[in-house]
Design a protein around this motif. Sequence first.
Motif, PDB file in Angstrom:
ATOM      1  N   SER A   1       0.060  -7.774  16.025  1.00 11.57           N
ATOM      2  CA  SER A   1       0.218  -8.954  15.239  1.00 11.57           C
ATOM      3  C   SER A   1      -0.197  -8.839  13.960  1.00 11.57           C
ATOM      4  N   ALA A   2      -1.116  -7.911  13.567  1.00 17.70           N
ATOM      5  CA  ALA A   2      -1.923  -7.761  12.439  1.00 17.70           C
ATOM      6  C   ALA A   2      -1.484  -6.227  11.952  1.00 17.70           C
ATOM      7  N   ALA A   3      -1.638  -6.051  10.176  1.00 20.26           N
ATOM      8  CA  ALA A   3      -1.500  -4.756   9.743  1.00 20.26           C
ATOM      9  C   ALA A   3      -2.482  -4.755   8.631  1.00 20.26           C
ATOM     10  N   LEU A   4      -2.886  -3.625   8.334  1.00 24.32           N
ATOM     11  CA  LEU A   4      -3.837  -3.265   7.341  1.00 24.32           C
ATOM     12  C   LEU A   4      -3.062  -2.287   6.320  1.00 24.32           C
ATOM     13  N   VAL A   5      -3.234  -2.664   5.019  1.00 25.19           N
ATOM     14  CA  VAL A   5      -2.673  -1.597   4.010  1.00 25.19           C
ATOM     15  C   VAL A   5      -4.165  -1.374   3.230  1.00 25.19           C
ATOM     16  N   ALA A   6      -4.704  -0.046   3.544  1.00 25.04           N
ATOM     17  CA  ALA A   6      -6.128   0.159   3.183  1.00 25.04           C
ATOM     18  C   ALA A   6      -5.892   0.745   1.519  1.00 25.04           C
ATOM     19  N   GLN A   7      -7.332   1.050   1.128  1.00 17.38           N
ATOM     20  CA  GLN A   7      -7.363   1.535  -0.420  1.00 17.38           C
ATOM     21  C   GLN A   7      -6.856   2.738  -0.295  1.00 17.38           C
ATOM     22  N   GLN A   8      -7.204   3.422   0.488  1.00 19.96           N
ATOM     23  CA  GLN A   8      -6.984   5.057   0.690  1.00 19.96           C
ATOM     24  C   GLN A   8      -5.554   5.247   1.639  1.00 19.96           C
ATOM     25  N   THR A   9      -4.401   5.450   0.948  1.00 19.48           N
ATOM     26  CA  THR A   9      -3.049   5.548   1.914  1.00 19.48           C
ATOM     27  C   THR A   9      -2.907   6.783   2.373  1.00 19.48           C
ATOM     28  N   PHE A  10      -2.862   7.037   3.634  1.00 15.41           N
ATOM     29  CA  PHE A  10      -2.314   8.192   4.322  1.00 15.41           C
ATOM     30  C   PHE A  10      -0.969   8.425   4.401  1.00 15.41           C
ATOM     31  N   MET A  11      -0.533   9.671   4.279  1.00 16.88           N
ATOM     32  CA  MET A  11       1.092   9.796   4.302  1.00 16.88           C
ATOM     33  C   MET A  11       1.069  11.308   5.439  1.00 16.88           C
ATOM     34  N   PHE A  12       1.942  11.128   6.237  1.00 25.53           N
ATOM     35  CA  PHE A  12       2.091  12.179   7.202  1.00 25.53           C
ATOM     36  C   PHE A  12       3.149  13.221   6.526  1.00 25.53           C
ATOM     37  N   ASP A  13       2.954  14.248   6.922  1.00 22.03           N
ATOM     38  CA  ASP A  13       4.000  15.315   6.386  1.00 22.03           C
ATOM     39  C   ASP A  13       5.368  15.126   7.236  1.00 22.03           C
TER      40      ASP A  13
END
Length: 611
Positions: free
Chosen positions: A435-447
């Motif tokens: 029901s909830a989502a966070l977009v944080a300061q440090q973004t992480f991307m997968f390969d």
Amino acid sequence: MSATASSAPVPRPVADRAVLRRGLRVIWGGMRAQKRPVVVAVVGSVLWAGATVATAGAIGWLTSEVVEPAVDARQIEAAGLWTIFGVLVAVLLVNVTGVILRRVYATVAGFNLQADYRQRVTRQYLRLPLSWHHAHPSGQLLSNAHADVEATWQVFNPLPMAIGVIVMLVIAGTMMVLVDPLLAILGLLVFPGLFAANLVFQRVMSPRITRAQQLRAEVAEVAHESFEAGLVVKAMGREDQETERFRAKTHELRDALILVGRTRGVFEPVIEAIPTLGTLAVLGVGTWQVSRGELDAAEVVQMAYLFSILAFPVRALGWVLAEIPRSVVGHDRVQHVLQAQGGMAYGSSALPRRSPASSRLAGVTYAHAGEERPTIRGVTLDIPSGGTVALVGPTGSGKSTLANLTLRLVDADSGSVRLDGVEARDLARGQLPASAALVAQQTFMFDDTVRGNITLGADSDDAEVWESLRIAQADDFVRALPAGLDTVIGERGGSLSGGQRQRIALARAIWRRPRLLVLDDATSAVDPSVEQAILAGLREARGGMTVLVVAYRLATILLADEVVYVEHGAVVDQGSHEQLLGRCRGYVDLVQAYSREAAERAAVTRQEEPS
């Protein structure tokens, strides 16, 4: 950058006198967990042991019944040759079958245990709260999941052979006593000597293995930290210093491993020589008895062969004893993770499926691990359904911590956190992330591809993915990528700019259609005009989405329905932007600073534009 991983709490070295006892408990636990492959491996080992000893008996019998008569007659019949061939081939087939069963199923048991424990360790990592991870370096955690698990169960490679050796010793000892008690007693004195040598060996090795295992983790941590901070290292010209830091730690590990190798180099020749000395003693005494007519040559050959074939297998007992210190150290380090406290408990409550969500923090207090002064002090905060609330405050005021508490990424020390009126601790596992989502300061991307980074492997409709990208103002640059949604963006999104990574991370959250969206300075790397377009798109298209945004720009604040001003972990004031301008001095000073920064940035931009 931290000094090394050595600052992380690790288990104490194992007490020498407890190593064997504790190692046997570890082995017994592994055998119970892998009953079927262990039983098959032990059956194979018993077959191998019986066939190996039977070889000595067969050689003694063939010497007596076939070889000696042929020597006396100075010829051998074809039947005798076929007898020798048939007996030895039969014993060999049983021996080979036992070896195959022993090796294959010992390997299966060992690797099953490693896979199981790696899964348990990684599940525990996911269960433990962020506060625990902050106190444990990532290199240490990688070492726990790999090197320490491997060290714990490496003992299963020689274990079935060692069990077979015990069976072999019982059978061989019985046979030797039946042939000649004196030679049997003389030969069997070898085995207490072997056991004593191995006990001394494992006592000496235990602290050295402990140190080597810890240094493996420290080397992994230094390497991981340097790689992660690659941009900082290069930008600050720290290549030489980081190289030296890594060199120093690897040299420590090298010296520790050399000490382990030197210890093995001293003890293993001694352990290997003991059975050989026993064989020589048996041959010497046996030859003397033959010369006196007390034994015949076939019996001495049988006894000598028994000792010669036992010399190598008996070393398997030494291998097991040599692995036990390493196994106990690895097990202790793994248990340090598996028994860690602080995991989040879950209830059975479900969230009502109405949209959008509301959230309330009541009297919440929270302190980071090891800190006496709370980061959050008695905060009460209402986030109304369907609204946009901006958290504003100076650096270090606790805004990000409040965002984490709202989503229960950490648990409050006291107070209540509710979503749609339901206490967060009472929710069933998975209810809050759904029901909830966070977009944080440090973004992480997968390969992975752009699509994979947004859907994280879930089934997707490309139309919904593009709509999420449009709201996040990312659709234009994604369309320009070589393969669009199918473009692989590299490890940590290395082929994208910071702003592009942030927009894909925002699209990842929007795609899930959360009823509560938390943005923790999630647009800091994008241009102010793009940020305004993103926030406007969220406002227009959120369709049942409540937004909590940690704001650092005036444009972001102005788009919020309500502003919460935070200082020193406490809510100082709450209301509209205009209301706070009229009554909150700290807020006014901060907003003026934001305005000056924006004006200076705009002036620089105008100066850089061509006339």
